[in-house]
Design a protein around this motif. Structure first.
Motif, PDB file in Angstrom:
ATOM      1  N   PRO A   1      -5.160 -16.006 -13.548  1.00 47.39           N
ATOM      2  CA  PRO A   1      -4.974 -17.272 -14.276  1.00 47.39           C
ATOM      3  C   PRO A   1      -4.730 -17.031 -15.766  1.00 47.39           C
ATOM      4  N   GLY A   2      -3.654 -17.624 -16.275  1.00 43.30           N
ATOM      5  CA  GLY A   2      -3.338 -17.492 -17.695  1.00 43.30           C
ATOM      6  C   GLY A   2      -2.520 -16.285 -18.059  1.00 43.30           C
ATOM      7  N   ALA A   3      -2.322 -15.345 -17.106  1.00 43.66           N
ATOM      8  CA  ALA A   3      -1.528 -14.152 -17.397  1.00 43.66           C
ATOM      9  C   ALA A   3      -0.045 -14.498 -17.429  1.00 43.66           C
ATOM     10  N   ASP A   4       0.709 -13.741 -18.201  1.00 50.45           N
ATOM     11  CA  ASP A   4       2.129 -14.024 -18.365  1.00 50.45           C
ATOM     12  C   ASP A   4       2.956 -13.628 -17.152  1.00 50.45           C
ATOM     13  N   SER A   5       2.561 -12.565 -16.459  1.00 51.78           N
ATOM     14  CA  SER A   5       3.406 -12.014 -15.397  1.00 51.78           C
ATOM     15  C   SER A   5       2.601 -11.723 -14.143  1.00 51.78           C
ATOM     16  N   LEU A   6       3.294 -11.760 -13.010  1.00 52.40           N
ATOM     17  CA  LEU A   6       2.703 -11.344 -11.740  1.00 52.40           C
ATOM     18  C   LEU A   6       2.540  -9.831 -11.738  1.00 52.40           C
ATOM     19  N   ILE A   7       1.352  -9.357 -11.387  1.00 56.56           N
ATOM     20  CA  ILE A   7       1.102  -7.924 -11.247  1.00 56.56           C
ATOM     21  C   ILE A   7       1.408  -7.548  -9.796  1.00 56.56           C
ATOM     22  N   TRP A   8       2.174  -6.477  -9.616  1.00 57.89           N
ATOM     23  CA  TRP A   8       2.520  -6.093  -8.248  1.00 57.89           C
ATOM     24  C   TRP A   8       2.725  -4.591  -8.138  1.00 57.89           C
ATOM     25  N   ALA A   9       2.671  -4.109  -6.907  1.00 57.28           N
ATOM     26  CA  ALA A   9       2.909  -2.697  -6.630  1.00 57.28           C
ATOM     27  C   ALA A   9       3.183  -2.552  -5.139  1.00 57.28           C
ATOM     28  N   GLU A  10       3.797  -1.448  -4.764  1.00 61.74           N
ATOM     29  CA  GLU A  10       4.053  -1.152  -3.361  1.00 61.74           C
ATOM     30  C   GLU A  10       3.675   0.292  -3.059  1.00 61.74           C
ATOM     31  N   THR A  11       3.228   0.518  -1.841  1.00 58.34           N
ATOM     32  CA  THR A  11       2.883   1.858  -1.388  1.00 58.34           C
ATOM     33  C   THR A  11       3.253   2.002   0.078  1.00 58.34           C
ATOM     34  N   THR A  12       3.660   3.188   0.461  1.00 60.35           N
ATOM     35  CA  THR A  12       3.877   3.508   1.870  1.00 60.35           C
ATOM     36  C   THR A  12       2.751   4.419   2.322  1.00 60.35           C
ATOM     37  N   VAL A  13       1.992   3.957   3.317  1.00 56.09           N
ATOM     38  CA  VAL A  13       0.829   4.721   3.781  1.00 56.09           C
ATOM     39  C   VAL A  13       1.306   6.007   4.454  1.00 56.09           C
ATOM     40  N   PRO A  14       0.753   7.150   4.100  1.00 55.14           N
ATOM     41  CA  PRO A  14       1.175   8.414   4.720  1.00 55.14           C
ATOM     42  C   PRO A  14       0.948   8.425   6.230  1.00 55.14           C
ATOM     43  N   ILE A  15       1.638   9.333   6.880  1.00 54.22           N
ATOM     44  CA  ILE A  15       1.508   9.486   8.330  1.00 54.22           C
ATOM     45  C   ILE A  15       0.079   9.867   8.693  1.00 54.22           C
ATOM     46  N   ALA A  16      -0.301   9.567   9.917  1.00 50.70           N
ATOM     47  CA  ALA A  16      -1.614   9.964  10.408  1.00 50.70           C
ATOM     48  C   ALA A  16      -1.638  11.472  10.641  1.00 50.70           C
ATOM     49  N   ILE A  17      -2.761  12.087  10.345  1.00 50.37           N
ATOM     50  CA  ILE A  17      -2.939  13.512  10.631  1.00 50.37           C
ATOM     51  C   ILE A  17      -4.113  13.672  11.596  1.00 50.37           C
ATOM     52  N   GLU A  18      -4.174  14.813  12.247  1.00 49.99           N
ATOM     53  CA  GLU A  18      -5.242  15.086  13.206  1.00 49.99           C
ATOM     54  C   GLU A  18      -5.987  16.349  12.799  1.00 49.99           C
ATOM     55  N   ALA A  19      -7.307  16.296  12.904  1.00 50.35           N
ATOM     56  CA  ALA A  19      -8.113  17.484  12.631  1.00 50.35           C
ATOM     57  C   ALA A  19      -7.877  18.523  13.716  1.00 50.35           C
ATOM     58  N   ALA A  20      -7.804  19.764  13.289  1.00 51.80           N
ATOM     59  CA  ALA A  20      -7.655  20.875  14.233  1.00 51.80           C
ATOM     60  C   ALA A  20      -8.679  21.942  13.860  1.00 51.80           C
ATOM     61  N   PRO A  21      -9.945  21.715  14.209  1.00 46.29           N
ATOM     62  CA  PRO A  21     -11.012  22.610  13.739  1.00 46.29           C
ATOM     63  C   PRO A  21     -10.834  24.068  14.149  1.00 46.29           C
ATOM     64  N   ASP A  22     -10.253  24.304  15.345  1.00 51.84           N
ATOM     65  CA  ASP A  22     -10.124  25.686  15.827  1.00 51.84           C
ATOM     66  C   ASP A  22      -8.878  25.774  16.708  1.00 51.84           C
ATOM     67  N   PRO A  23      -7.686  25.688  16.117  1.00 50.38           N
ATOM     68  CA  PRO A  23      -6.474  25.578  16.929  1.00 50.38           C
ATOM     69  C   PRO A  23      -6.206  26.793  17.813  1.00 50.38           C
TER      70      PRO A  23
END
Length: 311
Positions: A121-143
């Motif tokens: 409220p009262g600010a001059d401009s809309l604040i915005w941003a975009e991000t692309t969530v990284p791909i999912a990774i899987e743990a490999a404790p002892d491949p």
């Protein structure tokens, strides 16, 4: 991550405070009220108290009031641009901070593009941003299946698996699979000691002046600060490994991140460029993806692994 996020938030608050208090700043961008937005979307989690969005404003030093730094009446909307979904966040007072959270608990999806819009409220401009969530990774404790039984990492938080400290670098590299995805990734590794504070805790390094911490370390330890929590971030290459089908991120020679003997959680996160640039670029608060404000709007995908560090 909560302690790390709080530390970054306090840095942003201090920055906004100083910018608002100086006669000469970096330009028109810093004239009048200076707003900051800080938030990291975590794949598989909603925007909650652990991963909230913060909205703050600058304050003159002579008028400084910690609670008044927080903007609690903004309209904050998250849009999933790939799923054509949007949800509005709600401010909530938690741990003496106003955090914007999603009461509907929409789960953040890996690979999706998200946009945040903040209207103060009262600010001059809309604040915005975009991000692309990284791909999912899987743990490999002892491949390769070469760890002796009962040793190495496990994805079970209650595991009894151990790792001798002197053998970590030579015998227990960290593996995480990126599936069919190869190339460079922004990797963050966070090492967190799960043991409660005690003067009976023992340091792993003989270079420490004492073998055990004294009581003066209790407050910072319980707040999740170093040396209880340490993290590293760098660009790593995920590539095929001999005899394995997927591509793997491999972390080696990292034993110095374990400051104490005892139970540890290792959190591996692939982070987006917004969060990576915020951490690494000079004046990173200008490179965190935020338009018309300071700060960062980033995202991450990750896994947790657990083990007990022993002599």
């Amino acid at each position: 991550m909560v302690g790390k996020h709080l530390f970054r938030l306090m840095l942003l608050l201090l920055l906004a405070l100083l910018l608002a208090s100086c006669e000469n700043t970096s330009g028109p961008r810093f004239e009048g009220d200076v707003f900051t937005v800080a938030g990291l979307l975590k794949a598989g989690q909603p925007v909650n108290f652990e991963y909230p969005i913060y909205v703050t404003r600058s304050s003159a030093i002579e008028d400084f009031n910690p609670l008044e730094i927080f903007v609690y009446d903004a309209t904050v909307i998250i849009r999933d641009l790939d799923a054509d979904l949007e949800f509005q966040l709600t401010p909530a007072l938690h741990e003496f901070k106003f955090k914007y959270i999603d009461l509907a608990e929409n789960i953040i999806q890996p690979g999706h593009r998200y946009r945040i819009e903040v209207l103060v409220p009262g600010a001059d401009s809309l604040i915005w941003a975009e991000t692309t969530v990284p791909i999912a990774i899987e743990a490999a404790p002892d491949p390769y299946g070469t760890n002796p039984p009962g040793t190495g990492y496990s994805v079970d938080p209650n595991t009894e698996n151990t790792m001798p400290f002197s053998l970590i670098d030579s015998h227990y590299p960290v593996f995480a699979s990126t599936g069919a995805n190869a190339g460079k990734f922004n990797l963050m590794a966070e090492f967190y000691c799960l043991e409660p504070f005690s003067t009976d805790l023992e340091f792993t390094s003989e270079l420490m002046p004492t073998a055990h911490p004294d009581s003066s370390l209790a407050d910072s330890y319980n707040a999740g600060q170093p040396p209880r929590r340490l993290s590293i971030m760098y660009r790593f290459v995920s590539a095929p490994l001999p005899g394995l089908q997927d591509n793997y991120l491999v972390l080696e020679n990292y034993s110095s991140a374990f400051i104490f003997y005892g139970r540890y959680r290792l959190r591996l996160l692939i982070v987006d460029d917004n969060y990576f640039n915020y951490n690494f670029m000079e004046e990173g608060y200008l490179h965190g993806g935020i338009h018309n404000a300071l700060g960062y709007f980033g995202s991450a995908s990750g896994v947790d692994m657990f083990a007990r560090i022993v002599k």
